[in-house]
Design an enzyme around this catalytic site. Sequence first.
Site, PDB file in Angstrom:
ATOM      1  N   GLU A 102      -1.830   2.355  -4.928  1.00 31.64           N
ATOM      2  CA  GLU A 102      -3.267   2.488  -5.185  1.00 31.64           C
ATOM      3  C   GLU A 102      -3.466   2.787  -6.664  1.00 31.64           C
ATOM      4  O   GLU A 102      -2.793   3.649  -7.227  1.00 31.64           O
ATOM      5  CB  GLU A 102      -3.885   3.599  -4.336  1.00 31.64           C
ATOM      6  CG  GLU A 102      -3.956   3.268  -2.861  1.00 31.64           C
ATOM      7  CD  GLU A 102      -4.740   4.311  -2.081  1.00 31.64           C
ATOM      8  OE1 GLU A 102      -5.798   3.972  -1.549  1.00 31.64           O
ATOM      9  OE2 GLU A 102      -4.294   5.464  -2.035  1.00 31.64           O
ATOM     10  N   ASP A 149       2.177   2.073   0.241  1.00 32.04           N
ATOM     11  CA  ASP A 149       0.974   2.008  -0.592  1.00 32.04           C
ATOM     12  C   ASP A 149       1.233   1.963  -2.087  1.00 32.04           C
ATOM     13  O   ASP A 149       1.988   2.781  -2.627  1.00 32.04           O
ATOM     14  CB  ASP A 149       0.121   3.278  -0.393  1.00 32.04           C
ATOM     15  CG  ASP A 149      -0.614   3.313   0.911  1.00 32.04           C
ATOM     16  OD1 ASP A 149      -0.789   2.267   1.531  1.00 32.04           O
ATOM     17  OD2 ASP A 149      -1.017   4.420   1.310  1.00 32.04           O
ATOM     18  N   GLU A 166       2.959   2.359   6.772  1.00 33.27           N
ATOM     19  CA  GLU A 166       2.224   1.865   5.608  1.00 33.27           C
ATOM     20  C   GLU A 166       3.013   2.166   4.344  1.00 33.27           C
ATOM     21  O   GLU A 166       3.654   3.220   4.236  1.00 33.27           O
ATOM     22  CB  GLU A 166       0.847   2.536   5.558  1.00 33.27           C
ATOM     23  CG  GLU A 166      -0.099   2.021   4.517  1.00 33.27           C
ATOM     24  CD  GLU A 166      -1.520   2.582   4.737  1.00 33.27           C
ATOM     25  OE1 GLU A 166      -2.004   2.559   5.870  1.00 33.27           O
ATOM     26  OE2 GLU A 166      -2.095   3.060   3.756  1.00 33.27           O
TER      27      GLU A 166
END
Length: 296
Positions: free
Chosen positions: A111, A109, A107
Amino acid sequence: MAHEGGGPSASSMVVLVSLLLMAAASPAAGNFYQDFDLTWGGSDRAKIFSGGQLLSLSLDRVSGSGFRSKKEYLFGRIDMQLKLVAGNSAGTVTAYYLSSQGPTHDEIDFEFLGNLSGDPYILHTNVFTQGKGNREQQFYLWFDPTRNFHTYSVIWKPQHIIFLVDNIPIRVFKNGESIGVPFPKNQPMKIYSSLWNADDWATRGGLIKTDWSKSPFTAYYRKFQATACTWSTGSSSCEIGRPASYSGSTWKINELDAYGRRRLRWVQKYFMIYDYCADGKRFPQGIPAECKRSRF
Protein backbone atom coordinates in the site's frame (compact mmCIF):
# COMPACT_ATOMS: atom_id res chain seq x y z
CA MET A 1 -8.15 -3.35 5.92
CA ALA A 2 -10.47 -1.43 3.61
CA HIS A 3 -9.12 -2.09 0.17
CA GLU A 4 -12.29 -1.70 -1.75
CA GLY A 5 -13.73 1.13 -1.94
CA GLY A 6 19.76 7.45 -5.45
CA GLY A 7 20.48 3.91 -4.93
CA PRO A 8 22.56 1.33 -6.77
CA SER A 9 21.99 0.75 -10.48
CA ALA A 10 19.10 -1.46 -11.49
CA SER A 11 21.51 -3.88 -13.19
CA SER A 12 23.22 -4.63 -9.88
CA MET A 13 19.98 -5.14 -7.99
CA VAL A 14 19.60 -8.82 -8.65
CA VAL A 15 18.68 -11.49 -6.13
CA LEU A 16 19.49 -15.17 -6.63
CA VAL A 17 15.87 -16.16 -6.21
CA SER A 18 14.63 -13.84 -8.92
CA LEU A 19 17.39 -14.89 -11.29
CA LEU A 20 16.47 -18.52 -10.88
CA LEU A 21 12.79 -17.90 -11.33
CA MET A 22 13.27 -15.84 -14.45
CA ALA A 23 15.68 -18.38 -15.92
CA ALA A 24 13.17 -21.14 -15.34
CA ALA A 25 10.37 -19.42 -17.22
CA SER A 26 10.24 -16.17 -19.18
CA PRO A 27 6.63 -15.45 -20.08
CA ALA A 28 5.66 -12.48 -22.18
CA ALA A 29 4.36 -9.42 -20.38
CA GLY A 30 0.63 -9.49 -19.90
CA ASN A 31 -2.14 -7.57 -21.57
CA PHE A 32 -4.52 -5.75 -19.25
CA TYR A 33 -7.55 -6.52 -21.41
CA GLN A 34 -6.80 -10.23 -21.18
CA ASP A 35 -5.56 -10.40 -17.59
CA PHE A 36 -7.74 -8.01 -15.57
CA ASP A 37 -11.28 -6.81 -15.00
CA LEU A 38 -12.06 -3.19 -14.11
CA THR A 39 -14.22 -3.72 -11.03
CA TRP A 40 -15.37 -0.38 -9.72
CA GLY A 41 -15.21 3.37 -10.22
CA GLY A 42 -16.72 3.52 -13.70
CA SER A 43 -15.12 3.78 -17.11
CA ASP A 44 -14.15 7.41 -16.54
CA ARG A 45 -11.90 6.45 -13.59
CA ALA A 46 -10.55 2.98 -14.45
CA LYS A 47 -9.13 2.80 -17.96
CA ILE A 48 -7.14 0.42 -20.13
CA PHE A 49 -5.40 1.93 -23.17
CA SER A 50 -2.39 1.67 -25.52
CA GLY A 51 -3.67 -1.65 -26.81
CA GLY A 52 -3.89 -3.15 -23.34
CA GLN A 53 -0.34 -2.20 -22.34
CA LEU A 54 -1.30 0.58 -19.90
CA LEU A 55 -3.92 0.91 -17.18
CA SER A 56 -4.83 3.90 -15.03
CA LEU A 57 -6.90 4.33 -11.89
CA SER A 58 -8.26 7.69 -10.75
CA LEU A 59 -9.85 9.10 -7.61
CA ASP A 60 -12.11 12.15 -7.39
CA ARG A 61 -14.66 13.46 -4.90
CA VAL A 62 -17.26 10.97 -6.08
CA SER A 63 -15.34 7.71 -6.17
CA GLY A 64 -12.08 5.85 -6.38
CA SER A 65 -11.52 2.91 -8.70
CA GLY A 66 -10.06 -0.56 -8.87
CA PHE A 67 -9.30 -3.70 -10.84
CA ARG A 68 -8.63 -7.40 -10.20
CA SER A 69 -7.07 -10.27 -12.09
CA LYS A 70 -9.19 -12.72 -14.01
CA LYS A 71 -7.04 -15.61 -12.79
CA GLU A 72 -6.27 -16.91 -9.34
CA TYR A 73 -2.70 -17.83 -8.44
CA LEU A 74 -1.15 -20.22 -5.94
CA PHE A 75 2.60 -19.58 -5.61
CA GLY A 76 4.98 -17.91 -8.03
CA ARG A 77 6.23 -14.45 -8.82
CA ILE A 78 4.06 -11.42 -9.58
CA ASP A 79 5.55 -8.25 -11.08
CA MET A 80 3.86 -4.94 -11.85
CA GLN A 81 5.24 -1.54 -12.74
CA LEU A 82 3.49 1.43 -11.09
CA LYS A 83 3.83 5.19 -11.36
CA LEU A 84 2.11 6.72 -8.35
CA VAL A 85 -0.06 9.81 -7.94
CA ALA A 86 2.13 12.88 -8.36
CA GLY A 87 2.02 16.16 -6.46
CA ASN A 88 -0.06 16.56 -3.34
CA SER A 89 -1.48 13.07 -2.87
CA ALA A 90 -2.16 13.40 0.88
CA GLY A 91 -5.10 11.28 2.00
CA THR A 92 -4.94 8.88 -0.93
CA VAL A 93 -3.94 5.23 -0.85
CA THR A 94 -2.89 3.16 -3.85
CA ALA A 95 -3.26 -0.48 -2.85
CA TYR A 96 -1.70 -3.33 -4.84
CA TYR A 97 -2.09 -6.76 -3.32
CA LEU A 98 -2.93 -10.43 -3.58
CA SER A 99 -5.91 -11.74 -1.65
CA SER A 100 -8.19 -14.73 -1.29
CA GLN A 101 -11.80 -14.37 -0.19
CA GLY A 102 -13.80 -14.97 2.97
CA PRO A 103 -13.40 -14.33 6.71
CA THR A 104 -10.23 -16.46 6.91
CA HIS A 105 -8.65 -14.95 3.83
CA ASP A 106 -4.93 -14.69 3.13
CA GLU A 107 -3.42 -11.50 1.76
CA ILE A 108 -0.06 -10.04 0.70
CA ASP A 109 -0.09 -6.24 0.64
CA PHE A 110 1.70 -3.30 -0.90
CA GLU A 111 0.00 0.00 0.00
CA PHE A 112 1.34 3.39 -1.01
CA LEU A 113 0.30 6.14 1.40
CA GLY A 114 -0.01 9.58 -0.20
CA ASN A 115 1.87 12.67 0.87
CA LEU A 116 2.10 16.41 0.77
CA SER A 117 4.13 17.70 -2.16
CA GLY A 118 7.81 17.32 -1.38
CA ASP A 119 7.30 14.68 1.32
CA PRO A 120 8.12 11.04 0.64
CA TYR A 121 5.55 8.36 0.03
CA ILE A 122 5.27 5.64 2.67
CA LEU A 123 5.24 2.06 1.41
CA HIS A 124 3.14 -0.02 3.78
CA THR A 125 3.42 -3.84 3.67
CA ASN A 126 1.43 -6.49 5.48
CA VAL A 127 0.77 -10.24 5.43
CA PHE A 128 -2.60 -11.73 6.41
CA THR A 129 -3.02 -15.40 7.25
CA GLN A 130 -6.38 -16.97 8.07
CA GLY A 131 -8.00 -13.54 8.27
CA LYS A 132 -5.46 -11.98 10.63
CA GLY A 133 -2.87 -9.37 9.72
CA ASN A 134 -1.10 -7.02 12.15
CA ARG A 135 2.26 -7.71 10.52
CA GLU A 136 3.01 -4.25 9.19
CA GLN A 137 6.36 -2.99 8.01
CA GLN A 138 6.65 0.48 6.50
CA PHE A 139 9.38 2.03 4.39
CA TYR A 140 10.40 5.20 2.65
CA LEU A 141 11.57 4.64 -0.91
CA TRP A 142 15.02 5.66 -2.17
CA PHE A 143 13.53 7.34 -5.25
CA ASP A 144 10.52 9.43 -6.21
CA PRO A 145 7.86 6.85 -7.20
CA THR A 146 5.81 9.47 -9.04
CA ARG A 147 8.43 10.48 -11.64
CA ASN A 148 8.92 7.13 -13.37
CA PHE A 149 7.61 3.59 -13.37
CA HIS A 150 9.16 1.19 -10.86
CA THR A 151 8.65 -2.54 -10.46
CA TYR A 152 6.96 -3.93 -7.33
CA SER A 153 7.15 -7.70 -6.99
CA VAL A 154 6.04 -10.54 -4.75
CA ILE A 155 7.74 -13.94 -4.72
CA TRP A 156 5.34 -16.32 -2.98
CA LYS A 157 6.59 -19.81 -2.33
CA PRO A 158 5.74 -22.50 0.25
CA GLN A 159 8.90 -21.51 2.14
CA HIS A 160 8.55 -17.75 2.21
CA ILE A 161 7.15 -14.50 0.82
CA ILE A 162 9.61 -11.91 -0.49
CA PHE A 163 8.63 -8.31 -1.25
CA LEU A 164 10.88 -6.61 -3.83
CA VAL A 165 11.18 -3.10 -5.26
CA ASP A 166 13.12 -2.89 -8.52
CA ASN A 167 14.44 -6.39 -7.71
CA ILE A 168 15.76 -5.28 -4.31
CA PRO A 169 14.31 -7.36 -1.47
CA ILE A 170 12.76 -5.14 1.19
CA ARG A 171 11.03 -7.77 3.31
CA VAL A 172 10.99 -11.55 3.85
CA PHE A 173 8.17 -13.37 5.64
CA LYS A 174 9.24 -16.95 6.27
CA ASN A 175 6.97 -19.95 6.70
CA GLY A 176 6.72 -20.31 10.47
CA GLU A 177 4.32 -23.22 10.72
CA SER A 178 6.96 -25.18 12.66
CA ILE A 179 6.68 -22.59 15.46
CA GLY A 180 2.90 -22.30 15.27
CA VAL A 181 2.59 -19.32 12.88
CA PRO A 182 0.07 -19.82 10.05
CA PHE A 183 1.38 -19.31 6.52
CA PRO A 184 -0.60 -18.60 3.34
CA LYS A 185 -0.25 -21.74 1.27
CA ASN A 186 -3.66 -23.28 0.67
CA GLN A 187 -5.83 -20.47 -0.63
CA PRO A 188 -5.39 -19.24 -4.21
CA MET A 189 -5.34 -15.46 -4.54
CA LYS A 190 -6.30 -12.92 -7.16
CA ILE A 191 -4.34 -9.72 -7.77
CA TYR A 192 -6.12 -6.50 -6.87
CA SER A 193 -5.40 -2.81 -7.02
CA SER A 194 -7.40 0.22 -5.98
CA LEU A 195 -6.99 3.95 -5.56
CA TRP A 196 -9.16 5.34 -2.80
CA ASN A 197 -9.57 8.09 -0.22
CA ALA A 198 -8.31 7.26 3.27
CA ASP A 199 -7.71 10.70 4.73
CA ASP A 200 -9.00 9.53 8.11
CA TRP A 201 -5.67 7.69 8.63
CA ALA A 202 -3.37 7.55 5.61
CA THR A 203 -1.29 10.74 5.94
CA ARG A 204 0.19 11.51 9.36
CA GLY A 205 -2.51 9.47 11.05
CA GLY A 206 -5.29 11.47 9.43
CA LEU A 207 -3.99 14.92 10.33
CA ILE A 208 -3.54 15.83 6.67
CA LYS A 209 -6.73 15.67 4.61
CA THR A 210 -7.25 15.18 0.90
CA ASP A 211 -7.09 18.39 -1.12
CA TRP A 212 -9.87 17.80 -3.62
CA SER A 213 -8.83 20.83 -5.65
CA LYS A 214 -5.94 18.64 -6.85
CA SER A 215 -8.21 15.84 -8.08
CA PRO A 216 -8.48 13.72 -10.06
CA PHE A 217 -5.60 11.75 -8.60
CA THR A 218 -4.24 9.16 -11.03
CA ALA A 219 -1.87 6.18 -10.81
CA TYR A 220 -0.56 4.23 -13.81
CA TYR A 221 0.27 0.56 -14.33
CA ARG A 222 2.21 -1.36 -16.97
CA LYS A 223 4.25 -4.53 -17.64
CA PHE A 224 2.28 -6.96 -15.50
CA GLN A 225 3.89 -10.38 -15.46
CA ALA A 226 2.96 -13.53 -13.55
CA THR A 227 5.46 -16.37 -13.43
CA ALA A 228 3.08 -18.32 -11.27
CA CYS A 229 0.80 -21.29 -10.82
CA THR A 230 -2.78 -20.62 -11.89
CA TRP A 231 -5.83 -22.09 -10.22
CA SER A 232 -9.29 -22.83 -11.53
CA THR A 233 -12.21 -25.06 -10.50
CA GLY A 234 -10.22 -26.78 -7.80
CA SER A 235 -7.17 -27.68 -9.88
CA SER A 236 -3.79 -26.01 -10.23
CA SER A 237 -1.13 -25.70 -12.91
CA CYS A 238 1.35 -26.56 -10.17
CA GLU A 239 3.16 -29.78 -9.45
CA ILE A 240 3.53 -30.14 -5.68
CA GLY A 241 3.13 -26.42 -5.17
CA ARG A 242 5.35 -25.19 -8.01
CA PRO A 243 4.87 -24.33 -11.66
CA ALA A 244 5.43 -27.42 -13.77
CA SER A 245 8.01 -25.56 -15.88
CA TYR A 246 10.29 -25.01 -12.86
CA SER A 247 12.93 -27.58 -12.01
CA GLY A 248 12.64 -29.13 -8.57
CA SER A 249 15.98 -27.68 -7.48
CA THR A 250 14.93 -24.18 -8.58
CA TRP A 251 11.71 -24.28 -6.67
CA LYS A 252 13.42 -25.53 -3.51
CA ILE A 253 15.80 -22.57 -3.40
CA ASN A 254 14.55 -21.08 -0.22
CA GLU A 255 16.89 -18.26 0.79
CA LEU A 256 18.34 -15.06 -0.58
CA ASP A 257 21.97 -15.24 -1.59
CA ALA A 258 24.58 -13.18 0.25
CA TYR A 259 24.12 -10.18 -2.05
CA GLY A 260 20.36 -10.30 -1.59
CA ARG A 261 20.75 -10.39 2.19
CA ARG A 262 23.02 -7.35 2.05
CA ARG A 263 20.46 -5.46 -0.03
CA LEU A 264 17.72 -6.45 2.40
CA ARG A 265 19.74 -5.22 5.38
CA TRP A 266 20.50 -1.97 3.54
CA VAL A 267 16.81 -1.28 2.99
CA GLN A 268 15.81 -2.24 6.50
CA LYS A 269 18.58 -0.17 8.08
CA TYR A 270 18.15 3.03 6.11
CA PHE A 271 14.56 3.07 4.85
CA MET A 272 12.36 1.11 7.27
CA ILE A 273 10.29 3.45 9.43
CA TYR A 274 8.04 0.95 11.21
CA ASP A 275 8.39 -2.72 12.13
CA TYR A 276 5.69 -4.48 14.10
CA CYS A 277 8.35 -6.77 15.58
CA ALA A 278 9.97 -3.76 17.28
CA ASP A 279 6.70 -2.37 18.67
CA GLY A 280 6.77 -3.61 22.25
CA LYS A 281 3.91 -1.36 23.32
CA ARG A 282 1.65 -3.03 20.81
CA PHE A 283 2.43 -6.53 22.09
CA PRO A 284 2.62 -6.26 25.90
CA GLN A 285 2.41 -10.05 26.22
CA GLY A 286 5.48 -10.45 24.02
CA ILE A 287 6.34 -10.01 20.38
CA PRO A 288 4.90 -12.48 17.86
CA ALA A 289 6.69 -15.80 17.54
CA GLU A 290 7.97 -15.15 14.02
CA CYS A 291 9.80 -12.04 15.28
CA LYS A 292 12.02 -14.11 17.56
CA ARG A 293 14.01 -15.76 14.78
CA SER A 294 16.13 -14.47 11.94
CA ARG A 295 14.12 -12.96 9.12
CA PHE A 296 17.07 -12.82 6.71
